[in-house]
Design a protein around this motif. Structure first.
Motif, PDB file in Angstrom:
ATOM      1  N   ALA A 116       0.835  -1.206   0.000  1.00 23.30           N
ATOM      2  CA  ALA A 116       0.000   0.000   0.000  1.00 23.30           C
ATOM      3  C   ALA A 116       0.868   1.253   0.000  1.00 23.30           C
ATOM      4  O   ALA A 116       0.577   2.223  -0.712  1.00 23.30           O
ATOM      5  CB  ALA A 116      -0.932  -0.007   1.211  1.00 23.30           C
ATOM      6  N   GLU A 117       1.936   1.231   0.792  1.00 21.77           N
ATOM      7  CA  GLU A 117       2.839   2.388   0.822  1.00 21.77           C
ATOM      8  C   GLU A 117       3.456   2.627  -0.556  1.00 21.77           C
ATOM      9  O   GLU A 117       3.594   3.770  -0.992  1.00 21.77           O
ATOM     10  CB  GLU A 117       3.924   2.176   1.884  1.00 21.77           C
ATOM     11  N   GLN A 118       3.804   1.553  -1.246  1.00 25.64           N
ATOM     12  CA  GLN A 118       4.348   1.691  -2.599  1.00 25.64           C
ATOM     13  C   GLN A 118       3.295   2.304  -3.523  1.00 25.64           C
ATOM     14  O   GLN A 118       3.600   3.208  -4.303  1.00 25.64           O
ATOM     15  CB  GLN A 118       4.790   0.324  -3.127  1.00 25.64           C
ATOM     16  N   ALA A 119       2.060   1.825  -3.426  1.00 26.37           N
ATOM     17  CA  ALA A 119       0.994   2.354  -4.280  1.00 26.37           C
ATOM     18  C   ALA A 119       0.746   3.835  -3.991  1.00 26.37           C
ATOM     19  O   ALA A 119       0.505   4.617  -4.915  1.00 26.37           O
ATOM     20  CB  ALA A 119      -0.285   1.549  -4.074  1.00 26.37           C
ATOM     21  N   LEU A 120       0.815   4.219  -2.736  1.00 25.55           N
ATOM     22  CA  LEU A 120       0.605   5.627  -2.391  1.00 25.55           C
ATOM     23  C   LEU A 120       1.694   6.516  -2.984  1.00 25.55           C
ATOM     24  O   LEU A 120       1.438   7.677  -3.315  1.00 25.55           O
ATOM     25  CB  LEU A 120       0.533   5.799  -0.870  1.00 25.55           C
ATOM     26  N   LYS A 121       2.891   5.993  -3.137  1.00 21.38           N
ATOM     27  CA  LYS A 121       3.985   6.767  -3.743  1.00 21.38           C
ATOM     28  C   LYS A 121       3.875   6.811  -5.261  1.00 21.38           C
ATOM     29  O   LYS A 121       4.219   7.807  -5.879  1.00 21.38           O
ATOM     30  CB  LYS A 121       5.342   6.150  -3.365  1.00 21.38           C
ATOM     31  N   LYS A 122       3.403   5.740  -5.884  1.00 19.91           N
ATOM     32  CA  LYS A 122       3.462   5.620  -7.341  1.00 19.91           C
ATOM     33  C   LYS A 122       2.177   5.981  -8.076  1.00 19.91           C
ATOM     34  O   LYS A 122       2.228   6.455  -9.192  1.00 19.91           O
ATOM     35  CB  LYS A 122       3.859   4.180  -7.733  1.00 19.91           C
ATOM     36  N   SER A 123       1.035   5.727  -7.471  1.00 22.10           N
ATOM     37  CA  SER A 123      -0.222   5.890  -8.198  1.00 22.10           C
ATOM     38  C   SER A 123      -0.688   7.343  -8.222  1.00 22.10           C
ATOM     39  O   SER A 123      -0.468   8.097  -7.277  1.00 22.10           O
ATOM     40  CB  SER A 123      -1.313   5.023  -7.574  1.00 22.10           C
ATOM     41  N   LYS A 124      -1.349   7.685  -9.326  1.00 24.83           N
ATOM     42  CA  LYS A 124      -2.003   8.995  -9.456  1.00 24.83           C
ATOM     43  C   LYS A 124      -3.523   8.819  -9.549  1.00 24.83           C
ATOM     44  O   LYS A 124      -4.250   9.783  -9.632  1.00 24.83           O
ATOM     45  CB  LYS A 124      -1.511   9.712 -10.716  1.00 24.83           C
ATOM     46  N   ASN A 125      -3.968   7.550  -9.535  1.00 31.74           N
ATOM     47  CA  ASN A 125      -5.383   7.224  -9.659  1.00 31.74           C
ATOM     48  C   ASN A 125      -6.057   7.379  -8.288  1.00 31.74           C
ATOM     49  O   ASN A 125      -5.679   6.700  -7.326  1.00 31.74           O
ATOM     50  CB  ASN A 125      -5.521   5.781 -10.191  1.00 31.74           C
ATOM     51  N   ALA A 126      -7.057   8.249  -8.211  1.00 32.75           N
ATOM     52  CA  ALA A 126      -7.708   8.545  -6.930  1.00 32.75           C
ATOM     53  C   ALA A 126      -8.315   7.294  -6.290  1.00 32.75           C
ATOM     54  O   ALA A 126      -8.254   7.130  -5.060  1.00 32.75           O
ATOM     55  CB  ALA A 126      -8.775   9.613  -7.120  1.00 32.75           C
ATOM     56  N   ASP A 127      -8.903   6.411  -7.101  1.00 38.26           N
ATOM     57  CA  ASP A 127      -9.509   5.196  -6.559  1.00 38.26           C
ATOM     58  C   ASP A 127      -8.451   4.244  -6.011  1.00 38.26           C
ATOM     59  O   ASP A 127      -8.643   3.625  -4.957  1.00 38.26           O
ATOM     60  CB  ASP A 127     -10.342   4.483  -7.626  1.00 38.26           C
ATOM     61  N   VAL A 128      -7.346   4.115  -6.702  1.00 38.26           N
ATOM     62  CA  VAL A 128      -6.250   3.250  -6.248  1.00 38.26           C
ATOM     63  C   VAL A 128      -5.642   3.824  -4.964  1.00 38.26           C
ATOM     64  O   VAL A 128      -5.364   3.081  -4.010  1.00 38.26           O
ATOM     65  CB  VAL A 128      -5.180   3.084  -7.351  1.00 38.26           C
ATOM     66  N   ILE A 129      -5.480   5.130  -4.925  1.00 33.15           N
ATOM     67  CA  ILE A 129      -4.928   5.780  -3.731  1.00 33.15           C
ATOM     68  C   ILE A 129      -5.856   5.565  -2.532  1.00 33.15           C
ATOM     69  O   ILE A 129      -5.395   5.221  -1.438  1.00 33.15           O
ATOM     70  CB  ILE A 129      -4.673   7.276  -3.995  1.00 33.15           C
ATOM     71  N   ALA A 130      -7.145   5.733  -2.732  1.00 28.42           N
ATOM     72  CA  ALA A 130      -8.099   5.525  -1.640  1.00 28.42           C
ATOM     73  C   ALA A 130      -8.058   4.070  -1.157  1.00 28.42           C
ATOM     74  O   ALA A 130      -8.082   3.809   0.056  1.00 28.42           O
ATOM     75  CB  ALA A 130      -9.515   5.886  -2.102  1.00 28.42           C
ATOM     76  N   PHE A 131      -7.979   3.131  -2.092  1.00 27.03           N
ATOM     77  CA  PHE A 131      -7.889   1.711  -1.738  1.00 27.03           C
ATOM     78  C   PHE A 131      -6.600   1.449  -0.948  1.00 27.03           C
ATOM     79  O   PHE A 131      -6.626   0.785   0.096  1.00 27.03           O
ATOM     80  CB  PHE A 131      -7.926   0.848  -3.005  1.00 27.03           C
TER      81      PHE A 131
END
Length: 163
Positions: free
Chosen positions: A36-51
């Motif tokens: 999740a920490e990796q996704a928070l650093k890499k993603s720009k997709n609001a839904d992915v960030i919220a997940f």
């Protein structure tokens, strides 16, 4: 990460002890926090960030409860082959995801979360919960399973949205 939980199925013949179960459960939760920490650093997709924020929050909370329980019970979680396999596979998956960007990262992260939660939920339901002898540990694992089934459904829904 999901493939590594197949090791849990193999280990089912040798019933894990409560200290091993505690270590496996904590390791599995920590792996998802790291993802999740990796996704928070890499993603720009609001839904992915919220997940990812939900995964980080919920898995940290369950791990905090697990740590409080083992401290209360004066049990030392015991490292084992399953925990080691989980960690090895997770490191490989994080490396694979690190090489991706944008929509490719988002899709791979979410698909991995679907597979990972399916595997964790299967291991919890069929091996870890039935093997746990301590009632409080069993109860915590059951609570985790309920929550992680919701995570799996959330991940499946998100995966269908970002394809």
């Amino acid at each position: 990460m999901a493939a590594s939980l197949a090791t849990v199925s193999i280990a089912a013949d040798a019933k894990p002890s409560d200290p091993q179960i505690a270590h496996i459960a904590y390791t599995a939760g920590q792996i998802d926090v790291t993802a999740a920490e990796q996704a928070l650093k890499k993603s720009k997709n609001a839904d992915v960030i919220a997940f990812a924020k939900t995964m980080e929050r919920d898995h940290k909370a369950v791990n905090d409860q697990a740590l409080a329980l083992v401290k209360k019970l004066k049990v030392t979680p015991e490292d084992n082959a399953v925990s080691q396999s989980l960690s090895t596979q997770a490191a490989k998956e994080l490396t694979t995801l690190e090489a991706l960007d944008g929509a490719a990262f988002d899709q791979a992260y979410v698909e991995n979360e679907v597979a990972y939660h399916k595997s964790v939920n299967d291991a919890l339901a069929n091996i870890l919960i039935p093997s746990a002898e301590n009632k409080e540990l069993k109860s915590l694992l059951e609570t985790g399973l309920t929550l992680f089934k919701e995570h799996q459904m959330h991940a499946e829904h998100l995966a269908s949205m970002i394809k």
